[in-house]
Design a protein around this motif. Sequence first.
Motif, mmCIF file in Angstrom:
data_model
loop_
_atom_site.group_PDB
_atom_site.id
_atom_site.type_symbol
_atom_site.label_atom_id
_atom_site.label_comp_id
_atom_site.label_asym_id
_atom_site.label_seq_id
_atom_site.Cartn_x
_atom_site.Cartn_y
_atom_site.Cartn_z
ATOM 1 N N ASP A 94 -65.515 -10.319 -26.572
ATOM 2 C CA ASP A 94 -66.107 -9.819 -27.474
ATOM 3 C C ASP A 94 -67.248 -9.231 -28.454
ATOM 4 O O ASP A 94 -68.394 -8.897 -28.501
ATOM 5 C CB ASP A 94 -66.156 -11.538 -28.584
ATOM 6 N N TYR A 95 -66.730 -8.491 -27.470
ATOM 7 C CA TYR A 95 -68.051 -7.156 -26.620
ATOM 8 C C TYR A 95 -68.284 -6.167 -27.575
ATOM 9 O O TYR A 95 -67.038 -5.208 -28.474
ATOM 10 C CB TYR A 95 -67.523 -6.387 -25.120
ATOM 11 N N ASN A 153 -58.458 -16.903 -31.779
ATOM 12 C CA ASN A 153 -58.967 -15.696 -32.012
ATOM 13 C C ASN A 153 -60.335 -15.147 -32.554
ATOM 14 O O ASN A 153 -60.973 -14.229 -32.158
ATOM 15 C CB ASN A 153 -58.348 -14.757 -33.189
ATOM 16 N N ALA A 154 -60.806 -16.390 -32.892
ATOM 17 C CA ALA A 154 -62.359 -16.803 -32.531
ATOM 18 C C ALA A 154 -63.038 -17.332 -32.828
ATOM 19 O O ALA A 154 -63.306 -18.232 -33.752
ATOM 20 C CB ALA A 154 -62.531 -15.858 -34.492
ATOM 21 N N PRO A 155 -63.071 -17.932 -31.867
ATOM 22 C CA PRO A 155 -63.305 -19.571 -31.530
ATOM 23 C C PRO A 155 -65.221 -20.242 -31.323
ATOM 24 O O PRO A 155 -65.448 -20.439 -30.186
ATOM 25 C CB PRO A 155 -62.806 -19.730 -30.313
ATOM 26 N N VAL A 175 -56.738 -24.111 -37.043
ATOM 27 C CA VAL A 175 -57.404 -22.773 -37.605
ATOM 28 C C VAL A 175 -58.177 -23.504 -38.420
ATOM 29 O O VAL A 175 -59.160 -24.300 -38.313
ATOM 30 C CB VAL A 175 -56.220 -22.836 -38.713
ATOM 31 N N PHE A 176 -59.657 -21.786 -39.322
ATOM 32 C CA PHE A 176 -60.772 -22.372 -39.458
ATOM 33 C C PHE A 176 -60.073 -22.347 -41.127
ATOM 34 O O PHE A 176 -59.024 -21.234 -41.377
ATOM 35 C CB PHE A 176 -61.442 -21.106 -39.372
ATOM 36 N N LYS A 177 -60.483 -22.543 -42.356
ATOM 37 C CA LYS A 177 -59.977 -22.770 -43.092
ATOM 38 C C LYS A 177 -61.228 -22.724 -44.442
ATOM 39 O O LYS A 177 -62.231 -22.707 -43.691
ATOM 40 C CB LYS A 177 -59.650 -24.059 -43.682
ATOM 41 N N ASN A 239 -77.369 -15.338 -35.092
ATOM 42 C CA ASN A 239 -77.512 -15.889 -34.348
ATOM 43 C C ASN A 239 -76.443 -16.608 -35.864
ATOM 44 O O ASN A 239 -75.848 -17.765 -36.079
ATOM 45 C CB ASN A 239 -78.797 -17.519 -34.184
ATOM 46 N N HIS A 240 -76.060 -15.740 -37.212
ATOM 47 C CA HIS A 240 -74.871 -16.571 -37.486
ATOM 48 C C HIS A 240 -73.736 -15.886 -36.923
ATOM 49 O O HIS A 240 -72.901 -14.906 -37.149
ATOM 50 C CB HIS A 240 -74.278 -15.672 -39.077
ATOM 51 N N GLU A 241 -72.660 -17.303 -35.968
ATOM 52 C CA GLU A 241 -71.981 -16.266 -34.715
ATOM 53 C C GLU A 241 -70.604 -15.688 -35.919
ATOM 54 O O GLU A 241 -69.992 -16.703 -36.314
ATOM 55 C CB GLU A 241 -72.055 -17.578 -34.340
ATOM 56 N N ALA A 242 -70.138 -14.799 -35.401
ATOM 57 C CA ALA A 242 -69.222 -13.867 -35.991
ATOM 58 C C ALA A 242 -68.939 -13.330 -36.982
ATOM 59 O O ALA A 242 -67.436 -13.366 -38.046
ATOM 60 C CB ALA A 242 -68.253 -14.500 -34.698
ATOM 61 N N GLN A 243 -69.534 -14.274 -37.801
ATOM 62 C CA GLN A 243 -69.363 -13.928 -39.104
ATOM 63 C C GLN A 243 -68.926 -12.328 -39.866
ATOM 64 O O GLN A 243 -67.991 -12.350 -40.287
ATOM 65 C CB GLN A 243 -70.896 -14.374 -40.639
ATOM 66 N N VAL A 244 -68.847 -10.975 -39.405
ATOM 67 C CA VAL A 244 -68.305 -9.631 -39.578
ATOM 68 C C VAL A 244 -67.476 -10.181 -38.468
ATOM 69 O O VAL A 244 -65.754 -9.733 -39.532
ATOM 70 C CB VAL A 244 -69.158 -9.005 -39.202
#
Length: 624
Positions: A94-95, A153-155, A175-177, A239-244
Amino acid sequence: MGSKHNPPGNNRSRSTLSLLVVVGLCCFFYLLGAWQKSGFGKGDSIAMEITKQAQCTDIVTDLDFEPHHNTVKIPHKADPKPVSFKPCDVKLKDYTPCQEQDRAMKFPRENMIYRERHCPPDNEKLRCLVPAPKGYMTPFPWPKSRDYVHYANAPFKSLTVEKAGQNWVQFQGNVFKFPGGGTMFPQGADAYIEELASVIPIKDGSVRTALDTGCGVASWGAYMLKRNVLTMSFAPRDNHEAQVQFALERGVPAIIAVLGSILLPYPARAFDMAQCSRCLIPWTANEGTYLMEVDRVLRPGGYWVLSGPPINWKTWHKTWNRTKAELNAEQKRIEGIAESLCWEKKYEKGDIAIFRKKINDRSCDRPTPVNTCKRKDTDDIWYKEIETCVTPFPKVSSEEEVAGGKLKKFPERLFAVPPSISKGLINGVDEESYQEDINLWKKRVTAYKKINRLIGSTRYRNVMDMNAGLGGFAAALESPKSWVMNVIPTINKNTLSVVYERGLIGIYHDWCEGFSTYPRTYDFIHANGVFSLYQHSCKLEDILLETDRILRPEGIVIFRDEVDVLNDVRKIADGMRWDTKLMDHEDGPLVPEKILVATKQYWVAGDDGNSSPSSSSSDNSEEE
């Protein structure tokens, strides 16, 4: 025996004259040849080169008479074989080169400086391929991708816990919903947007481009797409991990960014509306500097929406652990800054307040004088510091005139002549050349669709144009099935204002640096002349490795450039696990510009590069 018209004596005279002319010419060319051979003649190098090329010492034994249509065979040079790039360590999956946490923590926290772009120097750049995580799957096709993302894909599960009561995201099986909720609209973005639409003309094409500051997982932008509104969402890597990353996996435009100490990478008057939904940006800090930056990118007549603190403080002050007096003073301060910017409050109900920017400064009655920005070029913003000043409106001749020019409603706006062009603000571009550009890119995109029939389908949802020019490629591709991030290189002509005036979105960027996004976020990357543009500024290898980082497995690229440049590009790309093909220009083989088409192979961390493709992913059908 001569005729009565040509006596014999005349014939003898002509023969002698002809002989003298021939002898004279022979002597002249003999002397000319000797002079060139001596090295003083200009034609010596040319003659020698022709002689070399004419020699037949290299006999071709493998003549191929099969038809090749428009595929171009690359001549093999005596150069070393292409470098084969190795995969990076799996921990770099995730670089993000310019937003890495370790480097960020070396910078001041004041004004969010540490969350801004801080790119590695040349000697610290990665020269490896960023791997996809194990189990990576091609994202769901739009519109299903709006609501579902593959966990592999974004764990990252932290938001499912932290925002559990706000319906941001839920974890279900593998999956994420995304139910479409947000902090200020836990019941769903649709109902929230409908309330906004009671004040803002969202549905009739008047509003086409929007900005979401501090976007979370970009549910507002996702549901604005139902109204044919393109939203540029941004949030920091924090700290809101991977929102984008979630936003882009969903097929929604987004970048990693923050309102901090430098200007946002957008031109003046870019957006028809902007919103902050509990974005936690300190709007009153630094004498209102952040609101002044929103004002810079907000079009005259545009709207700004604020939902969350301090709006509705009477209801929420205890929840926010703040006093009524403090929140009341903050809201009055925001409204005072808005008034100084020539914004008028149009609506306040419940948690929502809506302001509208005046169409020009003639209709503006500022309570006190403001500090006006003195920048000569309001769009020269790359790495420029934010100043506490107000960007002036363009001049108008009447109170009814829209500063900067009135825009058509979308979709008519897409091909109408943009005000920047009609007013002569783009050097070298007039209405005639603009129309030529439209026709050119319609022709080129039609040719692309013959190369790959899935172009224009939901298979390639997230699209990037690395050198967008006037936005012609994106305009020709325009469809609800995809969106295009139009990038204007900072070393090229500044045309990003035209892109936004057409109802498209984009960003300034320097391709010698990493792009502000996560790995694997684009399905299709297009580049017209990028490598010629940068060949003396930075290494082509670095640009290609960055392209590979942001391209999804099995994603495609189409590069247009001079054939010699594309030969060098292809040599690098062949060592990056790309399948490449060089093709003739759509106008035929005599055009020196060629087209390089490539597909990134599917491989994940730990693979040897020969993994099977991801077509086994569940419900991954392609819609055309």
